[in-house]
Write a protein that holds these residues in place. Structure first.
Motif, mmCIF file in Angstrom:
data_model
loop_
_atom_site.group_PDB
_atom_site.id
_atom_site.type_symbol
_atom_site.label_atom_id
_atom_site.label_comp_id
_atom_site.label_asym_id
_atom_site.label_seq_id
_atom_site.Cartn_x
_atom_site.Cartn_y
_atom_site.Cartn_z
ATOM 1 N N ILE A 160 0.849 -1.193 0.000
ATOM 2 C CA ILE A 160 0.000 0.000 0.000
ATOM 3 C C ILE A 160 0.882 1.240 0.000
ATOM 4 C CG2 ILE A 160 -1.767 1.290 1.235
ATOM 5 C CD1 ILE A 160 -2.767 -1.424 2.288
ATOM 6 N N CYS A 169 -2.983 6.142 -0.440
ATOM 7 C CA CYS A 169 -4.173 5.535 0.166
ATOM 8 C C CYS A 169 -5.014 6.625 0.829
ATOM 9 C CB CYS A 169 -3.752 4.487 1.184
ATOM 10 S SG CYS A 169 -5.109 3.739 2.089
ATOM 11 N N CYS A 216 -12.244 4.470 3.747
ATOM 12 C CA CYS A 216 -12.359 3.610 2.572
ATOM 13 C C CYS A 216 -11.852 2.233 2.961
ATOM 14 C CB CYS A 216 -11.531 4.158 1.407
ATOM 15 S SG CYS A 216 -11.514 3.079 -0.036
ATOM 16 N N ARG A 217 -12.607 1.225 2.679
ATOM 17 C CA ARG A 217 -12.171 -0.143 2.956
ATOM 18 C C ARG A 217 -12.403 -1.051 1.757
ATOM 19 N NH1 ARG A 217 -12.564 -1.602 9.225
ATOM 20 N NH2 ARG A 217 -11.846 0.389 9.979
ATOM 21 N N SER A 218 -12.344 -0.474 0.572
ATOM 22 C CA SER A 218 -12.611 -1.261 -0.634
ATOM 23 C C SER A 218 -11.597 -2.392 -0.818
ATOM 24 C CB SER A 218 -12.646 -0.366 -1.865
ATOM 25 O OG SER A 218 -11.416 0.295 -2.032
ATOM 26 N N CYS A 219 -10.372 -2.187 -0.394
ATOM 27 C CA CYS A 219 -9.358 -3.231 -0.537
ATOM 28 C C CYS A 219 -9.692 -4.453 0.315
ATOM 29 C CB CYS A 219 -7.974 -2.691 -0.198
ATOM 30 S SG CYS A 219 -7.818 -1.963 1.455
ATOM 31 N N CYS A 224 -7.336 -6.821 -4.520
ATOM 32 C CA CYS A 224 -7.468 -5.518 -3.860
ATOM 33 C C CYS A 224 -7.072 -4.347 -4.754
ATOM 34 C CB CYS A 224 -6.612 -5.509 -2.595
ATOM 35 S SG CYS A 224 -4.882 -5.915 -2.879
ATOM 36 N N CYS A 256 -9.470 -0.243 -5.616
ATOM 37 C CA CYS A 256 -8.879 0.918 -4.944
ATOM 38 C C CYS A 256 -9.096 2.175 -5.781
ATOM 39 C CB CYS A 256 -7.390 0.702 -4.708
ATOM 40 S SG CYS A 256 -6.601 2.100 -3.889
ATOM 41 N N THR A 266 -7.803 5.104 -5.582
ATOM 42 C CA THR A 266 -6.624 5.949 -5.823
ATOM 43 C C THR A 266 -5.441 5.162 -6.378
ATOM 44 O OG1 THR A 266 -5.859 5.665 -3.544
ATOM 45 C CG2 THR A 266 -7.250 7.594 -4.011
ATOM 46 N N LYS A 267 -5.654 3.915 -6.734
ATOM 47 C CA LYS A 267 -4.570 3.060 -7.258
ATOM 48 C C LYS A 267 -3.385 3.036 -6.299
ATOM 49 C CE LYS A 267 -6.894 2.281 -10.961
ATOM 50 N NZ LYS A 267 -7.880 1.278 -10.756
ATOM 51 N N ILE A 296 -2.574 0.559 -4.341
ATOM 52 C CA ILE A 296 -2.089 -0.788 -4.052
ATOM 53 C C ILE A 296 -1.399 -1.340 -5.291
ATOM 54 C CG2 ILE A 296 -2.699 -3.136 -3.344
ATOM 55 C CD1 ILE A 296 -5.160 -1.927 -1.986
#
Length: 159
Positions: free
Chosen positions: A97, A101, A109-112, A144, A148, A150-151, A153
């Motif tokens: 990460i 982030c 944000c917890r999309s990952c 993951c 994300c 914002t890219k 990861i």
């Protein structure tokens, strides 16, 4: 008439080929670059459609398109001796990460973590929950990456 030789470089192979996201079970990156015929069989057989023609025309995984399910079809279809047995560990890649982030900006944000089947992502409590990757649980599948916003990861080889 003046001849501009800088334009010829468009047709020459780059000296350095990026090998960050080569396919799983590759024995050795250099051997892969030397022996891969760029036939695209691995691209056409991938059920997740995440293998693309990458740098220099070599197949690469694009995690922005989805995750690798480690089905082994790319290794099975290849006629060149560049893959290990698919019963072995596919690679030593893990998710990393970056500072981009959203949690570093105090944005929830917890999309990952929601996309991680291995449950390798947890969150450090504080003003905003900073994601932490358990490298023992992470298999480097890339699930993951695409969600994300914002890219932040990337999947990288552990050294």
């Amino acid at each position: 008439m003046h001849f501009d030789d800088t334009k010829r470089s468009l047709f020459k192979r780059k000296k350095e080929i990026t090998t960050d996201n080569l396919l799983p079970w590759i024995i050795d990156a250099q051997q892969f670059l030397e022996k891969c015929t760029q036939c695209a069989d691995c691209i056409s057989v991938c059920p997740e459609n995440i293998i693309i023609k990458g740098d220099g025309g070599f197949p690469n995984i694009d995690f922005d398109l989805g995750e690798c399910v480690f089905c082994g079809k790319c290794a099975d279809v290849c006629k060149e001796p560049i893959f290990t047995a698919t019963s072995a560990s596919p690679w030593q890649k893990k998710a990393l990460i970056k500072q981009t982030c959203l949690a570093h900006e105090n944005i929830y944000c917890r999309s990952c973590a929601e996309s991680c089947e291995a449950q390798a992502l947890t969150f450090q409590l504080g003003i905003s929950a900073i994601p932490i990757i358990d490298t023992d649980l992470c298999i480097g599948c890339g699930a993951c990456v695409a969600p994300c916003p914002t890219k932040a990861i990337e999947i990288k080889e552990l050294k």
